[in-house]
Scaffold this motif. Structure first.
Motif, mmCIF file in Angstrom:
data_model
loop_
_atom_site.group_PDB
_atom_site.id
_atom_site.type_symbol
_atom_site.label_atom_id
_atom_site.label_comp_id
_atom_site.label_asym_id
_atom_site.label_seq_id
_atom_site.Cartn_x
_atom_site.Cartn_y
_atom_site.Cartn_z
ATOM 1 N N GLU A 83 1.078 -0.776 -0.313
ATOM 2 C CA GLU A 83 0.226 -0.426 -0.173
ATOM 3 C C GLU A 83 1.060 1.636 0.328
ATOM 4 O O GLU A 83 1.752 1.345 0.963
ATOM 5 N N GLY A 84 0.398 1.976 -1.084
ATOM 6 C CA GLY A 84 1.325 3.493 -1.355
ATOM 7 C C GLY A 84 2.657 3.254 -1.938
ATOM 8 O O GLY A 84 3.195 4.587 -2.010
ATOM 9 N N ALA A 85 3.133 2.092 -2.302
ATOM 10 C CA ALA A 85 4.027 2.331 -2.828
ATOM 11 C C ALA A 85 3.796 1.476 -4.189
ATOM 12 O O ALA A 85 2.966 1.688 -4.520
ATOM 13 N N ALA A 86 5.049 2.009 -5.222
ATOM 14 C CA ALA A 86 4.662 1.895 -6.787
ATOM 15 C C ALA A 86 4.861 -0.293 -6.924
ATOM 16 O O ALA A 86 5.774 -0.008 -5.993
ATOM 17 N N PRO A 87 3.998 -0.168 -7.809
ATOM 18 C CA PRO A 87 4.897 -1.423 -8.312
ATOM 19 C C PRO A 87 6.721 -1.328 -8.649
ATOM 20 O O PRO A 87 7.166 -0.548 -9.156
ATOM 21 N N ALA A 88 6.973 -2.601 -8.706
ATOM 22 C CA ALA A 88 8.595 -2.472 -9.171
ATOM 23 C C ALA A 88 8.625 -2.545 -10.152
ATOM 24 O O ALA A 88 7.705 -3.489 -11.249
ATOM 25 N N PRO A 89 9.109 -2.117 -11.310
ATOM 26 C CA PRO A 89 9.916 -1.869 -13.079
ATOM 27 C C PRO A 89 9.660 -2.954 -13.366
ATOM 28 O O PRO A 89 9.060 -3.708 -13.939
ATOM 29 N N GLU A 90 10.899 -4.431 -12.653
ATOM 30 C CA GLU A 90 10.581 -5.398 -12.825
ATOM 31 C C GLU A 90 9.596 -6.604 -13.076
ATOM 32 O O GLU A 90 9.363 -7.531 -13.133
#
Length: 303
Positions: free
Chosen positions: A31-38
């Motif tokens: 929650e509140g974090a962006a999805p990991a690029p990978e």
């Protein structure tokens, strides 16, 4: 061939292949974090494939970098042929691949070398539909790309309206490829002609291969009142959701009454009861066209 038949033949030839899919998804983050690029997954375009610019305007750049020199500015719907794929990168909030492309210019002199450069993958789409969407006698251009909120963004361009206000857009939901735990998913697009629905619609189907939710959306483009050269408004005309999670299922079937401009929806739900026996329920809904959307009609009270 009559004018109406000619128009129908034109937009049928522009309809995407039934197997064409555009996907953009990422695993759910904390929650509140962006999805990991990978964790991002997206449609890859192979060399030699013709795709289209799916945003209002896009810059063709000299190198695969967001700050590289601009070779040419491309308009929504411009066809380009993929020369080669570059590296995976993050540009703004998007994760995708840079592509070297050649601009397809039907007006270029015979034998002239095409203009080439680099564009980022989130601006490209396999979907370009040219049709008289608002009934004004002129052909509009519609494209579909994925937004940074993992929705399908439909854009409609009025070619004969001067920029900058010549594109109307609307976002629609897509079904997650990870049931209950993902962002974004796949979408297919096709044209529903006015002869079938009473109005011309874009139908977007999002159905992941795995068990889970699925959604069908219909987008309209109206508001010009039949006047050519006037920008209309793209709207979410109707959105229907279902579930495939055996033994529980919730499906729907849509049919149109073109003359009355109605959409008839038959919903079928199958649920497993405590005894292990499935319970099947069928419901019917009627939606009436008004101001660019299909609004659910209230059932008539029985005496």
């Amino acid at each position: 061939m009559t004018p109406s038949a000619l128009l129908l033949s034109l937009f049928l030839t522009q309809e995407p292949d039934a197997e064409t899919v555009l996907e953009y998804s990422a695993a759910m983050a904390e929650e509140g974090a962006a999805p990991a690029p990978e964790s991002f997954e997206f449609t890859a375009f192979e060399a030699g494939r013709t795709v289209y610019l799916g945003v209002d305007e896009g810059n063709l750049r000299a190198n695969a970098a967001a700050d590289a020199a601009v070779v040419q500015t491309l308009m929504l719907g411009t066809p380009v042929k993929v020369v080669k794929a570059g590296t995976r990168a993050k540009v703004g909030e998007y994760v995708n691949t840079w592509y070297q492309v050649a601009v397809v210019d039907a007006k270029a002199p015979a034998g002239a070398a095409p203009v080439t450069g680099w564009v980022f993958g989130n601006t490209l789409t396999p979907f370009r539909i040219e049709a008289d969407l608002d009934g004004d006698g002129e052909m509009e251009v519609a494209t579909v790309v994925m937004s940074n909120e993992f929705k399908a963004r439909v854009r409609v361009l009025e070619p004969n309206v001067k920029p900058p206000r010549r594109v109307s857009s609307v976002d629609v939901m897509v079904a997650s490829t990870v049931y209950g735990g993902g962002n974004g998913g796949p979408v297919k697009v096709k044209l529903v002609p006015a002869k079938q629905a009473g109005v011309t619609l874009l139908q977007l189907d999002s159905t992941p291969e795995r068990c889970g939710d699925f959604v069908t959306s219909y987008v309209s483009y109206t508001g010009s009142n039949g006047k050519p050269g006037v920008l209309g408004k793209a709207k979410l005309a109707l959105e229907l959701g279902g579930l495939m999670d055996p033994p529980n299922e919730s499906t729907f079937k849509v049919s149109f009454q073109a003359a009355a401009k109605r959409a008839l929806v038959v919903r079928t739900s199958v649920e497993e009861e405590e005894e292990g026996k499935p319970r099947k329920v069928t419901e019917r809904e009627v939606y009436q066209w008004k101001d660019g959307v299909f609004a659910q009609a209230k059932p008539v009270a029985k005496p």
